[in-house]
Design an enzyme around this catalytic site. Structure first.
Site, PDB file in Angstrom:
ATOM      1  N   PRO A   1     -10.173  -0.637   9.167  1.00 41.22           N
ATOM      2  CA  PRO A   1     -11.564  -0.438   9.595  1.00 41.22           C
ATOM      3  C   PRO A   1     -12.331   0.339   8.532  1.00 41.22           C
ATOM      4  CG  PRO A   1     -10.088   1.007  10.817  1.00 41.22           C
ATOM      5  CD  PRO A   1      -9.214   0.113   9.993  1.00 41.22           C
TER       6      PRO A   1
ATOM      7  N   GLN B   1     -12.080   0.618  16.701  1.00 43.76           N
ATOM      8  CA  GLN B   1     -11.649   1.983  16.411  1.00 43.76           C
ATOM      9  C   GLN B   1     -12.652   2.978  16.978  1.00 43.76           C
ATOM     10  OE1 GLN B   1     -11.777   3.936  12.375  1.00 43.76           O
ATOM     11  NE2 GLN B   1      -9.547   3.784  12.535  1.00 43.76           N
TER      12      GLN B   1
ATOM     13  N   CYS C   1     -10.220  10.359   9.779  1.00 48.15           N
ATOM     14  CA  CYS C   1     -11.528  10.419   9.129  1.00 48.15           C
ATOM     15  C   CYS C   1     -11.718  11.783   8.465  1.00 48.15           C
ATOM     16  CB  CYS C   1     -12.635  10.161  10.144  1.00 48.15           C
ATOM     17  SG  CYS C   1     -14.289  10.138   9.413  1.00 48.15           S
TER      18      CYS C   1
ATOM     19  N   LYS D   1      -4.413   5.999  13.981  1.00 53.17           N
ATOM     20  CA  LYS D   1      -4.416   6.071  12.512  1.00 53.17           C
ATOM     21  C   LYS D   1      -4.563   7.528  12.107  1.00 53.17           C
ATOM     22  CE  LYS D   1      -6.561   4.058   8.389  1.00 53.17           C
ATOM     23  NZ  LYS D   1      -6.861   5.284   7.631  1.00 53.17           N
TER      24      LYS D   1
ATOM     25  N   ASN E   1      -0.473   2.841   4.554  1.00 45.92           N
ATOM     26  CA  ASN E   1      -1.796   2.596   3.979  1.00 45.92           C
ATOM     27  C   ASN E   1      -1.975   3.472   2.746  1.00 45.92           C
ATOM     28  OD1 ASN E   1      -5.055   3.775   4.629  1.00 45.92           O
ATOM     29  ND2 ASN E   1      -4.627   1.801   3.729  1.00 45.92           N
ATOM     30  N   GLY E   2      -2.505   2.850   1.678  1.00 42.42           N
ATOM     31  CA  GLY E   2      -2.842   3.626   0.485  1.00 42.42           C
ATOM     32  C   GLY E   2      -2.483   2.945  -0.816  1.00 42.42           C
ATOM     33  N   ASP E   3      -3.501   2.666  -1.642  1.00 44.91           N
ATOM     34  CA  ASP E   3      -3.334   2.219  -3.034  1.00 44.91           C
ATOM     35  C   ASP E   3      -2.686   0.847  -3.163  1.00 44.91           C
ATOM     36  OD1 ASP E   3      -4.342   4.713  -3.564  1.00 44.91           O
ATOM     37  OD2 ASP E   3      -2.435   5.606  -4.134  1.00 44.91           O
TER      38      ASP E   3
ATOM     39  N   ALA F   1      -7.221  -1.289   2.541  1.00 46.53           N
ATOM     40  CA  ALA F   1      -8.584  -0.764   2.691  1.00 46.53           C
ATOM     41  C   ALA F   1      -9.387  -1.005   1.420  1.00 46.53           C
ATOM     42  CB  ALA F   1      -8.524   0.729   3.037  1.00 46.53           C
ATOM     43  N   ARG F   2      -9.340  -0.058   0.462  1.00 49.47           N
ATOM     44  CA  ARG F   2     -10.135  -0.206  -0.764  1.00 49.47           C
ATOM     45  C   ARG F   2      -9.724  -1.424  -1.574  1.00 49.47           C
ATOM     46  NH1 ARG F   2      -9.755   4.873  -4.291  1.00 49.47           N
ATOM     47  NH2 ARG F   2      -7.626   4.863  -3.492  1.00 49.47           N
TER      48      ARG F   2
END
Length: 641
Positions: free
Chosen positions: A302, A356, A387, A426, A488-490, A511-512
């Site tokens: 999200p 979410q 967040c 999350k 999650n991450g990179d 995500a990114r």
């Protein structure tokens, strides 16, 4: 297309002056493509459109950014910019941006209602106005057409796709479907085939919105659960947040939600006698709770601002399995705010979809969960405990819940009891960099009622300055068992995804990486690097604009909203480096691209980090930018590097 005309890369000797030893955190680009900042912008200005060139003038040759567009400076002349230029005041040293562009003025467009046609005229029922004598919109069609700006293009996407444009004469591409007398034309062959836009689900009904605003909605099931959780029915610790929230007043006179199943036994404790049965231990539900099995699937995170419905449609086309709506604040949903309910909308192509929620107190979160459980169609509900932004954190929500275990426990337990769909959570690794908390919370989440958890391998304090800690995520997989854990991450390549799956996680959330290259889902599933061309990338942006015009509308307001979200996305896309230009594969998410000249003009333009060049790309897709249009990105492009 003239903008995409091929341009030969400079010779080895021409760009060798800019080439140097590989720097840490800089993408390794082949020397023949490297250039300097001055040569980069001179190339774009020489080949760019004349109008865009006049708007993008360099402030300092060696400065970090180009000058702001004229429109932005004009809107700030009466504000703080004028005060900062006083001769007796010394300019304060600006702190390095860390992802939150707090200095941006919030300029709400107010020019939409200046020359707005009445909806009754647009829909062909001018004889009977919807608003009667109180109508403040125009009814004179000829007067409206005289002041209406020129069309942005010769083709209307809605008319070509569905055979009819619902925006009629107000459409910014109306020339494609207006008759000689201004009537809205219809393609009978498309309409007869049933080529109508599929309805977007999870909208807010007008009647429910009025009852929410009047606080006429009761949450009986939530009240029972909160009573069990020792949550006082009156003013709670979160009373400051719940003031004016539906369901918290004492004058609830009408129930908009469907009545709970009367066949279910009351969940409140009752003094009974006789033999002990399962019904005394296990609370019966009105219907069996759905299960969530997404192990091994690719989960699109999200994404606030950029994770809108048109962007999710693009990612679904490239192979995203699970999608989730943008973070929605529970108190705003309970107040019936249209802008917040818009974040819950679901396209028919999203087969596995969740929403979410973010909040700080069990009462509002539990009531909101019951509200959504009865009114919208989702496959799961996610609680945002990751967040990092101050707006949420300082109110006790987001990452702050990781340090408020009592409130966190009551939120998860309360929401899981009123939901008929699985509840997911999350979280981040922790709040402070050296104090990880996830391994302590994950074993408890399963007992509290969570069906799945997602762990972002960074703390709130780290933000994006450090790489995600996948070794810690691997440790947390064992702590979370038997509850599935997503990591999650990179993730920016299929190699990154393969390494992540070796940690034992049930799946990965992207995500990114999806913002930089939405075709990443295809690369992971096909286990390859896609050397996508600039024309193919422009086609992806064109699909996004078509989805945006279908979702937000093809009138002036819809076009500008589509353009704004396109520009926000372009502020991430400029960080992508084409595969054919890299000396080493793959590109890592923490490597910033240096200045380089692409294999054609369009590829070079897409690499620019100047917002004026992003606007130039939007003009290729949505026509000229109006004079009063101002784009102020919510983050600075170089702050995420």
């Amino acid at each position: 297309m003239a903008e995409g005309a091929a341009e030969e890369a400079p010779a080895d000797g021409e760009g060798s002056s800019a080439a140097s030893a590989p720097e840490r955190g800089v993408a390794p680009i082949k020397p023949q493509y490297l250039t300097t900042k001055e040569q980069f912008h001179e190339f774009l200005e020489a080949r760019g459109q004349e109008k865009a060139t006049q708007k993008s003038q360099a402030a300092e040759p060696n400065g970090p950014d180009l000058a702001e567009p004229e429109a932005k400076r004009a809107r700030l002349e009466d504000g703080r910019m004028e005060e900062a230029t006083q001769p007796q005041e010394k300019p304060q040293a600006q702190k390095r941006a860390r992802g939150q562009n707090k200095g941006r003025p919030h300029l709400k467009p107010s020019h939409y209602d200046g020359n707005r046609l009445c909806p009754s005229v647009v829909q062909g029922s001018a004889a009977k106005c919807f608003y009667g004598d109180r109508c403040r919109f125009l009814h004179d069609l000829s007067s409206y057409l005289e002041n209406k700006p020129a069309d942005l293009g010769p083709c209307c996407v809605l008319f070509d796709t569905f055979g009819r444009c619902p925006y009629g004469v107000t459409c910014r591409f109306a020339g494609a479907h207006l008759g000689p007398e201004g009537q809205n034309l219809v393609r009978e062959e498309l309409v007869a085939r049933g080529a109508q836009p599929a309805p977007v689900r999870n909208g807010l009904a007008k009647g429910l919105q009025q009852q929410l605003r009047k606080r006429q909605v009761r949450f009986e099931q939530a009240e029972q659960v909160l009573h069990q959780l020792n949550q006082a029915p009156g003013p709670a610790p979160g009373a400051a947040e719940t003031q004016g929230v539906p369901g918290t007043g004492a004058v609830d006179v009408q129930q908009a939600l469907p009545e709970p199943d009367t066949t279910a036994l009351p969940s409140s404790p009752v003094q009974t006698c006789g033999a002990l049965t399962d019904e005394d231990v296990i609370r019966l539900r009105s219907r069996e709770k759905k299960r969530l099995d997404i192990s091994g699937k690719l989960y699109l995170a999200p994404l606030t601002t950029c994770g809108n419905l048109p962007f999710r449609r693009v990612c679904k086309r490239f192979g995203a399995d699970v999608t989730c709506g943008e973070m929605a604040i529970c108190t705003s949903l309970l107040q019936g705010q249209t802008s917040e309910w818009a974040l819950l909308k679901r396209h028919h192509s999203e087969d596995l979809f969740g929403v979410q929620l973010a909040g700080a107190f069990p009462d509002t979160m539990t009531r909101c969960a019951e509200l959504l459980n009865r009114t919208i169609e989702v496959d799961f509900v996610d609680v945002n405990v990751g967040c990092p932004i101050d707006l949420v954190y300082k109110k006790g929500g987001g990452c702050a819940l990781m340090n408020r275990s009592s409130k966190f426990r009551q939120i998860v337990r309360g929401m899981s009891q009123v939901l008929d769909v699985p509840l997911t959570v999350k979280i981040r690794s922790g709040v402070q960099e050296q104090a990880n908390l996830a391994h302590r919370l994950l074993p408890e989440l399963h007992h509290w009622g969570a069906a799945l958890a997602t762990l972002h391998g960074r703390s709130r304090e780290q933000r994006y300055t450090k790489l995600a800690d996948w070794q810690y995520i691997e440790q947390c997989v064992q702590a979370a068992s038997p509850m599935p854990l997503f990591g999650n991450g990179d993730i920016l390549s299929y190699e990154d995804a393969n390494r992540a799956m070796k940690t034992g996680v049930a799946g990965i959330m992207i995500a990114r990486g999806a913002l930089l290259k939405p075709w990443l889902f295809t690369e992971i599933k096909e286990q390859r690097h896609w050397d996508i061309s600039s024309s193919e990338r422009l086609d992806i942006l064109r699909d996004f604009t078509h989805h945006g015009l279908e979702h937000w509308g093809s009138d002036t307001q819809g076009v500008e909203k589509t353009r704004r979200f396109l520009l926000e996305w372009l502020s991430f896309l400029c960080r992508y480096v084409p595969v054919g230009l890299l000396e080493r594969l793959p590109q890592h998410i923490n490597e910033r691209p240096p200045y380089y000249l692409g294999r054609d003009y369009l590829e070079t333009l897409m690499a620019s980090q100047n917002s004026a060049d992003w606007v130039r790309i939007s003009e290729m897709l949505l026509g000229p930018v109006p004079a009063n249009f101002v784009f102020l990105p919510k983050h600075k492009a170089n702050s995420y590097k």
